[in-house]
Enzyme design. Structure first.
Site, short mmCIF file in Angstrom:
data_model
loop_
_atom_site.label_atom_id
_atom_site.label_comp_id
_atom_site.label_asym_id
_atom_site.label_seq_id
_atom_site.Cartn_x
_atom_site.Cartn_y
_atom_site.Cartn_z
N GLU A 253 1.00 -1.05 0.28
CA GLU A 253 -0.03 -0.02 0.06
C GLU A 253 0.96 1.21 -0.16
OE1 GLU A 253 -3.10 0.47 -0.52
OE2 GLU A 253 -2.69 2.60 -0.30
N THR A 297 -5.98 2.47 -5.30
CA THR A 297 -5.84 1.06 -5.14
C THR A 297 -6.35 0.36 -6.28
OG1 THR A 297 -5.20 0.81 -2.74
CG2 THR A 297 -6.16 -0.99 -3.64
N HIS A 413 -1.01 3.26 4.77
CA HIS A 413 -1.92 4.11 4.24
C HIS A 413 -2.36 5.57 4.69
CE1 HIS A 413 -6.12 5.49 2.62
NE2 HIS A 413 -5.85 4.40 1.67
N ASP A 472 1.31 0.29 -4.98
CA ASP A 472 0.00 0.59 -5.81
C ASP A 472 0.08 1.97 -6.41
OD1 ASP A 472 -0.38 1.45 -3.31
OD2 ASP A 472 -2.62 0.90 -3.34
N HIS A 473 0.72 2.88 -5.50
CA HIS A 473 0.36 4.26 -5.88
C HIS A 473 1.09 5.20 -4.96
CE1 HIS A 473 -2.52 4.78 -2.88
NE2 HIS A 473 -2.94 3.80 -3.45
C1 GP9 Z 1 -9.03 -0.17 1.20
C2 GP9 Z 1 -8.01 -0.03 0.39
C3 GP9 Z 1 -7.38 1.63 0.22
O1 GP9 Z 1 -9.59 -1.40 1.18
O2 GP9 Z 1 -7.69 -0.98 -0.39
O3 GP9 Z 1 -7.62 2.13 -1.05
P1 GP9 Z 1 -6.92 3.24 -1.49
O4 GP9 Z 1 -7.42 4.30 -0.63
O5 GP9 Z 1 -5.39 3.10 -1.43
O6 GP9 Z 1 -7.45 3.41 -3.06
MN MN Z 2 -3.82 2.21 -2.29
#
Ligand code: GP9
Ligand code: MN
Length: 642
Positions: A253, A297, A413, A472-473
């Site tokens: 993440e 995500t 996150h 992911d980002h």
């Molecule tokens: C929540 C998680 C977060 O289930 O995958 O998503 P994001 O905020 O990073 O798009």
């Molecule tokens: Mn994410």
């Protein structure tokens, strides 16, 4: 009571108040909305008000008994809506969405069990109708002479709209981009209420079906031509090297590549990942970029399972959750007998995963309801990464092999929170608390990954599995550039910001020697790369990326907004830069050709999603996925609040 309810206005107020109470009681007792904090409590309490005022208030414009009839019918429709959501939630742990309801198979799967879902206390949701009927048919109210004035009716309606705007504004403050990012039905109901959510869902469904209705199989021609000319032949050195192996794909993440080898106060932040980057077990792509848009995500997941770009606005996971896809889980299943699974410590409705995974052909979805979500195990969006990985090992072991398992982490996150005593390094000291904490949660993720590797090795899974790890980002947005300048020790120009969109990609294939690979690529390229490793040619499928190991690989990496990076040139908001030096350059033909290619690629990918074009792409040896064959969740244990 009889004297109190003597005018049409009283009748309206009575119905409005009862509907309000009823909705609020249902929110509190029937759904797990995960309401936390005073603001969310207030929003939950006030959110039925606007719907009640507006919807029932329209009745006040009618003459005579028609006003009462409208209020009566309106209350009934609202009750039905509320009650159908209650029943649906008892079964699916989710709210009704029109697209899923329209798929008869879905509603059908509730079929026989509807009776089991009814509870004695449900009478409560309808008991108010005795009162409404009583006053409607009795002579207590003089419907004809006591009509509510137009002025008052307008006032009530305006009040409804006012309450709605206050509600929406407060919701956006508490949860920015609530509507534009479209992330979770649960959140929409929590913030805006079940009725407003239904309206929103209705508008989206109508828009979707319009886009779909105007599309035809002819629209596929351009897409097919593009993919044929863009296809990159597999590299024979890698093709089939992972045949029959399990695939363990790990989503880091918000993890950006600048963390790799970064030293904070003289200490490595991510020593374990650094060791993978420098060893020979993994191929480490150090010029790999995320290409996500608002779907974050979910965009990363979409790209990395479909080789389709996320949408220019919102999340395809939510907006195009009922489309037909040619996703990696289905391809791996049909071509090579893989069982697929997603493991994630958040609830299944987030990003509409529980719907779109069915379209992808994901066999098993271990969401938060499978994990121990109590007490200290949880932080921020969901389960902490350490217990997540630990509890995931037996789940992986339970899968028939070969499997394709996707583990999505969560702790690193925004706003990067950790429990007491869980930080093993000091925060940075840029003065920007978000950036400062980011290093600590990144270290936590690194440690959790290291323990996971130990367990994978102990379980024997490591030896016969491909392991893919990716960020992911970005975790740190442009809003934190001032602090990032301190971190990076240089000015963050638009060019530098583009370079910062690097996320790591690591791939381990048993028996294949790794090392650092400098190929430029992005998330869109992962599916063809993976399929070729497993020995499945990606040629027939509609995919916008190309195999990272192929000699024909397209190394112009598109960002969702039309900017790009490539080994030679970088384009950011109309300015070109030398990718090595960051110096601004004048446009030449190659830069322009890249720009046009990127624009075309994004446009065609959007057409595929908007028009649901893959439903027209029939293949001889690939069957369209039937979503009704999939069902997720351990509803019975899903009782703890989110
Ligand atoms: C929540 C998680 C977060 O289930 O995958 O998503 P994001 O905020 O990073 O798009
Ligand atoms: Mn994410």
């Amino acid at each position: 009571m009889k004297r109190i309810v003597s005018k049409p206005l009283h009748y309206f107020i009575l119905a409005a108040v009862l509907m309000w109470i009823k909705s609020y009681v249902a929110y509190k007792t029937e759904f797990n909305l995960g309401v936390s904090g005073v603001m969310q409590q207030i929003l939950l309490f006030i959110n039925p008000v606007s719907s009640v005022l507006i919807f029932l208030g329209i009745g006040l414009f009618f003459k005579g008994k028609k006003a009462g009839a409208w209020i009566l019918a309106g209350s009934f429709i609202m009750t039905l809506l509320l009650y159908s959501n209650i029943l649906y939630y008892r079964f699916f742990n989710d709210f009704v969405t029109l697209p899923t309801l329209l798929q008869t198979s879905n509603a059908g799967s509730m079929g026989g069990s509807i009776m089991d879902l009814l509870k004695a206390h449900d009478v409560f949701y309808f008991v108010d109708f005795i009162i409404y009927f009583f006053f409607f048919f009795s002579k207590k109210i003089d419907w004809h002479n006591e009509k509510v004035s137009v002025k008052n009716a307008v006032t009530i309606l305006s009040l409804g709209f006012m309450v709605f705007s206050v509600n929406l504004t407060l919701a956006e403050i508490d949860r920015p981009q609530l509507l534009s990012r479209t992330f979770d039905r649960n959140y929409l109901v929590k913030y805006l209420g079940a009725y407003n959510y239904t309206m929103y869902d209705g508008v989206q469904t109508a828009q979707n079906s319009k886009q779909r209705a105007f599309a035809s199989s002819n629209d596929l021609t351009n897409v097919v031509n593009f993919k044929n000319s863009h296809y990159a032949e597999p590299n024979s050195v890698y093709f089939g090297k992972a045949k029959g192996k399990n695939i363990i794909k790990i989503h880091l993440e918000s993890f950006q590549s600048f963390l790799i080898d970064y030293k904070l106060n003289g200490q490595e932040v991510t020593p374990f990942l650094n060791s993978l980057a420098h060893g020979n077990d993994f191929t480490y792509f150090d010029n790999f970029f995320h290409q996500t848009g608002q779907g974050k995500t979910s965009d990363a997941e979409l790209m990395m399972d479909n080789s389709l770009y996320g949408l220019p606005q919102g999340s395809a996971f939510v907006l195009k959750g009922s489309n037909t896809y040619q996703a990696a889980p289905a391809i791996l299943d049909q071509k090579a007998g893989y069982t697929s699974a997603v493991l994630h410590g958040d609830y299944k409705t987030f990003w509409n995963r529980n719907e779109i995974y069915k379209q992808f052909g994901v066999d098993k979805f271990f969401d938060a309801s499978y994990y121990n979500m109590t007490g200290e195990n949880k932080i921020n969006y969901g389960l902490k990464d350490k217990p997540f990985f630990k509890e995931s090992v037996p789940m992986l072991q339970s899968l028939p092999q070969p499997f394709y398992a996707h583990l999505i982490t969560l702790t690193n996150h925004f706003p990067f929170l950790l429990g007491n005593n869980e930080a093993s390094i000091q925060p940075a000291n840029t003065g920007d608390a978000t950036v400062d904490r980011y290093f600590q949660t990144a270290r936590y993720l690194d440690e959790s990954l290291q323990s996971f590797f130990q367990e994978l090795k102990a379980s024997g899974l490591y030896d016969n599995s491909v392991i893919m790890i990716y960020g992911d980002h970005y975790g740190i947005s442009e809003n934190h550039n001032a602090a990032m300048e301190k971190v990076m020790g240089k000015e963050i120009t638009p060019y530098e910001n583009a370079q910062l969109q690097r996320v790591p990609l690591f791939i381990h294939v048993p028996g294949v020697k790794g090392g650092v690979n400098h190929t430029y690529g992005g998330e869109i390229d992962v599916v063809p790369t993976l399929l070729h490793l497993v020995g499945i040619d990606s040629k027939e499928f509609i995919q916008f990326g190309t195999d990272l190991f192929s000699k024909d690989h397209d190394d112009v990496v598109a960002f969702r907004n039309g900017n790009y990076v490539s080994p030679k040139y970088t384009l950011v908001d109309g300015t070109y830069y030398d990718s090595k030096t960051g110096q601004a350059l004048k446009e030449n033909n190659q830069m322009k050709a890249y720009k046009q290619k990127v624009a075309k690629e994004l446009e065609l990918s959007d057409q595929v999603l908007y028009g649901d074009l893959l439903r027209f792409h029939k293949l001889k040896d690939f069957q369209t996925v039937d979503p009704s064959k999939y069902m997720y969740g351990k509803e019975e244990t899903e009782t703890s609040a989110k």
